[in-house]
Write a protein that holds these residues in place. Sequence first.
Motif, PDB file in Angstrom:
ATOM      1  N   VAL A 260      30.399  63.089  41.250  1.00 11.61           N
ATOM      2  CA  VAL A 260      31.617  62.309  40.886  1.00 11.61           C
ATOM      3  C   VAL A 260      32.841  63.403  41.081  1.00 11.61           C
ATOM      4  O   VAL A 260      32.641  64.545  40.276  1.00 11.61           O
ATOM      5  CB  VAL A 260      31.439  62.043  39.230  1.00 11.61           C
ATOM      6  CG1 VAL A 260      32.494  61.093  38.845  1.00 11.61           C
ATOM      7  CG2 VAL A 260      30.278  61.007  39.438  1.00 11.61           C
ATOM      8  N   ARG A 261      33.863  62.957  41.603  1.00 10.31           N
ATOM      9  CA  ARG A 261      34.915  63.947  41.897  1.00 10.31           C
ATOM     10  C   ARG A 261      35.608  64.020  40.540  1.00 10.31           C
ATOM     11  O   ARG A 261      36.329  62.897  40.156  1.00 10.31           O
ATOM     12  CB  ARG A 261      35.620  63.328  43.190  1.00 10.31           C
ATOM     13  CG  ARG A 261      34.823  63.641  44.342  1.00 10.31           C
ATOM     14  CD  ARG A 261      34.453  64.784  45.015  1.00 10.31           C
ATOM     15  NE  ARG A 261      33.863  64.906  46.174  1.00 10.31           N
ATOM     16  CZ  ARG A 261      33.598  66.039  46.743  1.00 10.31           C
ATOM     17  NH1 ARG A 261      33.636  67.265  46.321  1.00 10.31           N
ATOM     18  NH2 ARG A 261      32.592  65.826  48.087  1.00 10.31           N
ATOM     19  N   ALA A 262      36.266  65.261  40.383  1.00  6.90           N
ATOM     20  CA  ALA A 262      37.004  65.426  39.082  1.00  6.90           C
ATOM     21  C   ALA A 262      38.423  65.161  39.439  1.00  6.90           C
ATOM     22  O   ALA A 262      38.980  64.652  38.336  1.00  6.90           O
ATOM     23  CB  ALA A 262      36.706  67.028  38.617  1.00  6.90           C
ATOM     24  N   ALA A 263      38.737  65.053  40.796  1.00  2.56           N
ATOM     25  CA  ALA A 263      40.098  64.977  41.187  1.00  2.56           C
ATOM     26  C   ALA A 263      40.519  63.646  40.775  1.00  2.56           C
ATOM     27  O   ALA A 263      41.687  63.331  40.144  1.00  2.56           O
ATOM     28  CB  ALA A 263      40.310  65.440  42.345  1.00  2.56           C
ATOM     29  N   ASP A 264      39.610  62.628  41.156  1.00  5.91           N
ATOM     30  CA  ASP A 264      40.310  61.292  40.994  1.00  5.91           C
ATOM     31  C   ASP A 264      39.247  60.569  40.295  1.00  5.91           C
ATOM     32  O   ASP A 264      39.451  59.186  40.340  1.00  5.91           O
ATOM     33  CB  ASP A 264      40.563  60.646  42.515  1.00  5.91           C
ATOM     34  CG  ASP A 264      39.213  60.733  43.381  1.00  5.91           C
ATOM     35  OD1 ASP A 264      38.161  61.266  42.994  1.00  5.91           O
ATOM     36  OD2 ASP A 264      39.738  60.518  44.490  1.00  5.91           O
ATOM     37  N   GLY A 265      38.078  61.032  39.843  1.00 10.85           N
ATOM     38  CA  GLY A 265      37.224  60.133  39.036  1.00 10.85           C
ATOM     39  C   GLY A 265      36.176  59.394  40.172  1.00 10.85           C
ATOM     40  O   GLY A 265      35.467  58.344  39.650  1.00 10.85           O
ATOM     41  N   ARG A 266      36.356  59.463  41.321  1.00 14.19           N
ATOM     42  CA  ARG A 266      35.695  58.606  42.318  1.00 14.19           C
ATOM     43  C   ARG A 266      34.074  59.177  42.489  1.00 14.19           C
ATOM     44  O   ARG A 266      33.783  60.595  42.504  1.00 14.19           O
ATOM     45  CB  ARG A 266      36.301  58.773  43.785  1.00 14.19           C
ATOM     46  CG  ARG A 266      35.656  57.867  44.944  1.00 14.19           C
ATOM     47  CD  ARG A 266      36.437  58.026  46.097  1.00 14.19           C
ATOM     48  NE  ARG A 266      37.031  59.315  46.437  1.00 14.19           N
ATOM     49  CZ  ARG A 266      36.183  60.212  47.121  1.00 14.19           C
ATOM     50  NH1 ARG A 266      35.157  59.784  47.906  1.00 14.19           N
ATOM     51  NH2 ARG A 266      36.515  61.540  47.301  1.00 14.19           N
ATOM     52  N   SER A 267      33.345  58.193  42.642  1.00 12.49           N
ATOM     53  CA  SER A 267      31.826  58.606  42.807  1.00 12.49           C
ATOM     54  C   SER A 267      31.433  58.211  44.183  1.00 12.49           C
ATOM     55  O   SER A 267      32.013  57.244  44.572  1.00 12.49           O
ATOM     56  CB  SER A 267      30.927  57.979  41.589  1.00 12.49           C
ATOM     57  OG  SER A 267      31.020  56.431  41.760  1.00 12.49           O
ATOM     58  N   GLU A 268      30.506  58.935  44.699  1.00 12.60           N
ATOM     59  CA  GLU A 268      29.782  58.739  46.015  1.00 12.60           C
ATOM     60  C   GLU A 268      28.350  59.342  45.867  1.00 12.60           C
ATOM     61  O   GLU A 268      27.944  60.141  45.286  1.00 12.60           O
ATOM     62  CB  GLU A 268      30.818  59.252  46.914  1.00 12.60           C
ATOM     63  CG  GLU A 268      30.615  60.739  47.108  1.00 12.60           C
ATOM     64  CD  GLU A 268      31.516  61.413  48.047  1.00 12.60           C
ATOM     65  OE1 GLU A 268      31.271  61.140  49.097  1.00 12.60           O
ATOM     66  OE2 GLU A 268      32.185  62.152  47.738  1.00 12.60           O
TER      67      GLU A 268
ATOM     68  N   CYS B  35      25.996  54.661  40.599  1.00 17.98           N
ATOM     69  CA  CYS B  35      27.375  55.208  41.180  1.00 17.98           C
ATOM     70  C   CYS B  35      28.555  54.704  40.213  1.00 17.98           C
ATOM     71  O   CYS B  35      29.328  55.630  39.718  1.00 17.98           O
ATOM     72  CB  CYS B  35      27.927  54.683  42.359  1.00 17.98           C
ATOM     73  SG  CYS B  35      27.107  55.781  43.854  1.00 17.98           S
ATOM     74  N   GLU B  36      28.297  53.457  39.892  1.00 18.73           N
ATOM     75  CA  GLU B  36      29.676  52.983  38.826  1.00 18.73           C
ATOM     76  C   GLU B  36      29.417  53.451  37.672  1.00 18.73           C
ATOM     77  O   GLU B  36      30.447  53.751  36.745  1.00 18.73           O
ATOM     78  CB  GLU B  36      29.390  51.498  38.715  1.00 18.73           C
ATOM     79  CG  GLU B  36      30.268  50.479  37.959  1.00 18.73           C
ATOM     80  CD  GLU B  36      30.341  49.181  38.109  1.00 18.73           C
ATOM     81  OE1 GLU B  36      31.224  48.493  37.082  1.00 18.73           O
ATOM     82  OE2 GLU B  36      29.385  48.642  38.845  1.00 18.73           O
ATOM     83  N   SER B  37      28.272  53.506  36.961  1.00 14.34           N
ATOM     84  CA  SER B  37      28.089  54.031  35.534  1.00 14.34           C
ATOM     85  C   SER B  37      28.454  55.494  35.351  1.00 14.34           C
ATOM     86  O   SER B  37      28.929  56.210  34.672  1.00 14.34           O
ATOM     87  CB  SER B  37      26.741  53.691  35.118  1.00 14.34           C
ATOM     88  OG  SER B  37      25.629  54.313  35.899  1.00 14.34           O
ATOM     89  N   ALA B  38      28.044  56.374  36.645  1.00 13.62           N
ATOM     90  CA  ALA B  38      28.294  57.820  36.524  1.00 13.62           C
ATOM     91  C   ALA B  38      29.810  58.119  36.595  1.00 13.62           C
ATOM     92  O   ALA B  38      30.217  59.184  36.110  1.00 13.62           O
ATOM     93  CB  ALA B  38      27.561  58.371  37.935  1.00 13.62           C
ATOM     94  N   ALA B  39      30.585  57.363  37.061  1.00 15.79           N
ATOM     95  CA  ALA B  39      32.108  57.545  37.184  1.00 15.79           C
ATOM     96  C   ALA B  39      32.785  57.170  36.137  1.00 15.79           C
ATOM     97  O   ALA B  39      33.801  57.775  35.551  1.00 15.79           O
ATOM     98  CB  ALA B  39      32.596  56.497  38.238  1.00 15.79           C
ATOM     99  N   HIS B  40      32.075  56.439  34.861  1.00 16.33           N
ATOM    100  CA  HIS B  40      32.610  56.151  33.877  1.00 16.33           C
ATOM    101  C   HIS B  40      32.879  57.616  33.033  1.00 16.33           C
ATOM    102  O   HIS B  40      32.066  58.391  32.921  1.00 16.33           O
ATOM    103  CB  HIS B  40      32.003  55.374  32.632  1.00 16.33           C
ATOM    104  CG  HIS B  40      31.870  54.060  33.266  1.00 16.33           C
ATOM    105  ND1 HIS B  40      31.114  52.965  32.813  1.00 16.33           N
ATOM    106  CD2 HIS B  40      32.623  53.430  34.336  1.00 16.33           C
ATOM    107  CE1 HIS B  40      31.230  51.951  33.634  1.00 16.33           C
ATOM    108  NE2 HIS B  40      32.201  52.095  34.318  1.00 16.33           N
ATOM    109  N   PRO B  41      34.163  57.846  32.423  1.00 19.89           N
ATOM    110  CA  PRO B  41      34.488  58.963  31.344  1.00 19.89           C
ATOM    111  C   PRO B  41      33.588  58.948  30.084  1.00 19.89           C
ATOM    112  O   PRO B  41      33.287  58.096  29.789  1.00 19.89           O
ATOM    113  CB  PRO B  41      35.885  59.009  31.521  1.00 19.89           C
ATOM    114  CG  PRO B  41      36.336  57.415  31.325  1.00 19.89           C
ATOM    115  CD  PRO B  41      35.385  56.999  32.240  1.00 19.89           C
ATOM    116  N   ALA B  42      33.255  60.253  29.757  1.00 18.29           N
ATOM    117  CA  ALA B  42      32.571  60.294  28.548  1.00 18.29           C
ATOM    118  C   ALA B  42      32.936  61.770  27.854  1.00 18.29           C
ATOM    119  O   ALA B  42      33.701  62.509  28.364  1.00 18.29           O
ATOM    120  CB  ALA B  42      30.945  60.636  28.536  1.00 18.29           C
TER     121      ALA B  42
END
Length: 809
Positions: free
Chosen positions: A569-577, A630-637
């Motif tokens: 999960v990239r910190a710059a834009d919140g994108r996960s891959e 991928c989708e759930s990991a990108a959610h902020p917490a």
Amino acid sequence: MAAEPEIPQQRDPALPGTRTVSGRVPLAVAVADLTGRISHWSRGAGRLFGFRREEALGRAAAEIVPVTGVLDTPGYPTAGRFRTHGEDGRPRGSSDILWWAYPLTGPDPGGVLVLATDAAPLRALEGTAGAPGDTIGAGFARHTDFAHAEELARGLPEIMPGMSPGESGIVAARVLALGYPVLELSRHARVPVTPDWGTPRRAGRRTGRPAHPGAAAAPEAGPEAGPQAGTPSGPETDLEYAAVRERLEFLNEVSSRIGSSLDLGRTIEEVSKAVVPRFTDVAGTYLREQVVAGEGFPDGPPDTATLWHRVAVEHTDEPGRWDDVVPVGESMTFPAHTPFFQCMTSGEPVLVPRVTEEMGNAIAAQFDKRDIRPLINHRSMLVVPLKARQVVLGFMILLRHRERAEFHDMDRVTGAELAARAGLVLDNARMYTHQENVADTLQDSMLPRSAPRTAGCDTATRYLPGTSLGRVGGDWFDTIRLPGCRTALVVGDVMGHGLNSAAMMGQLRTAVQTMAALDTEPAQLLRSLDDLAQRLGDHYLATCLYAVYDPVRGELRIANAGHIPPVLVRAADGRSELLDLPSGAPIGVGRVAFTSVTVPVSPGDRLVMCTDGLIEVRGQDIGTGLAALCESAAHPAASMDDACDSIIRTLAAAGTPGDRRDDVALLMARLSGIAPEDAAQWRLAAAPEEAGRARRLVREQLRRWGLAAVADTAVLLVSELVTNAVRHARTGSVELRLVRSDALLCEVADDGHDLPVLLDARETDEAGRGLTVVSRLASGWGSSRTDRGKAVWCELPLPRPGRSGAARR
């Protein structure tokens, strides 16, 4: 429904010229309370009217008892016959019922006892018992006409299960005073009947008795035409069979109610509620200490020092009466003179018909500052052991109220059988609890208890055991501290479940930790792990993902052995891959190549690694699970722990609980990195005078960082490490690096391949004291091989903010 009720009959039971014999018919027993609602409903009533006990209790009697006028009777008994035709929505649409009704509270409006039976089996006798037109009717016979009235009165509570002793006493008094139910078969014969609960007869027991009561009352059958000589018969035998049948049915019901769960606490609750109030009014359960703790089987017989835990108290007294005097959870011992000690040591039930004042005082002496005598004195007591495989696990104290019949020998036998069945169920629950504890202990011992503190890397982990295939599995995760502020992140999964898989997992995890400490390159580590698995045997396969994070360089080195890819999960834009890695083959396949991949990362990026139990759902493609990850990991917490919980909740909601049967291991790492200004690096020549230069460089750097408090110690440690490196370096240069994080890291690398060894230097030795000094002053030190040689490092704790003292050692 067309109803044709007959007029209730009030006949003189002692008409001249009549003959009376006893007979048996199946009776339904129901009691309606003051409000006209059913308060007692026997099994016979359920069979006759088609309603189960739980359906009948509390309902208006007029709704479920199709007998007109029963509840409108005055203060005297009535009887009659009631015929219905057609369907009316009841479980039984048409019926032919003989009934008797007794007021229970005198002439004032009150409760009513209703006895009823099905007249259908007797219809063939109508018109054959005497003159034309004779019919079967319901009537009453005075108790003086019945030779065994007293025995029946004493046995009445036994054949009306579920009623309190007080209510049974009222019923017995009214029935005896107002007359037994009777079947009038003709003007010259009437049959007082006793309840028939369907108890099977043994062969030859009643060979001279007709198939049904009506046949016994034919005019030509005189009093002398009874059962064969020497064959027991009569109401006392009927009550005996009814009592035995009732107890067998009670034990059968108890057996069906207990053991629905392997949870020890729930099993104890089921046993207690099964006997109260049906068999007793108070039930207290005590278990041995090892049983409650879920430990192994208790050793040796109990004695006066054996500790017993009160685990349940069930009673019919007013709420709270027992709670303060004998609270659940209390532990105590019992002296040798008590009936409890006698029960636990002999393994046999102990019957006390009435607890005397003397015995009550002796028992009460065990309860400090609490007077238990009002709760036990003058009550009947039965103590039954709970045992399995001839070992006493506990015991139950059963007490009956003073107004209730005392426990007797048949109750002792019933209690012993009840305790034997309950003991087996409790032992099963105990063994299951013990196995669960063993499994939890084993699993916990093979997983890291807490993540180590590592520079520039924060981690959070979760482990969930399989829901259906046991609590022990082969999934694992690890966070390993490496030299140079680096961190190794590991997730693996041994295929299969159970103790064997867990044991294999433990061996592989230990091997990974050992090779990681040697700073083995990721691909080479998996290669060595595969070789080890081959030597251990060819019965198990495992997948593994091994990553090394370097916070100074800002990169990940990852190798994969058949595992699902990690999510970044990239910190710059919140994108996960999903990281595109060579999948490799599982550990244990043998003779396969593994590849290391370098992935650049930025401060704040998050790496999510898990086992396939988190994403695999039965009947669903694994790609769907990876997309959901991928989708759930990108959610902020708010925190790493919250992020892990969010991932597990999201993926758990994607399927039903039964769809996920595998273990789940989840490792999340926030790659915070180390800022360039927190690291300093110098290249030194492999010359002795470079040790002095290293000391000056370190002292100056620590002054710029504001760490002058640890400068003297750091300078001494660096001097020893550089001197060692210069002495053992083959050619080339020596590299010195300082890193400031939560501790101060000092690392010296050279091109020598021989790792340093800590020696026990003597006073006369000229060398060998350098590492001794390092090990005494540093909070930790180590060495590892590198591409060009070796690296030796040590750490110093930094002073707390606001303190200016020397570094903590």
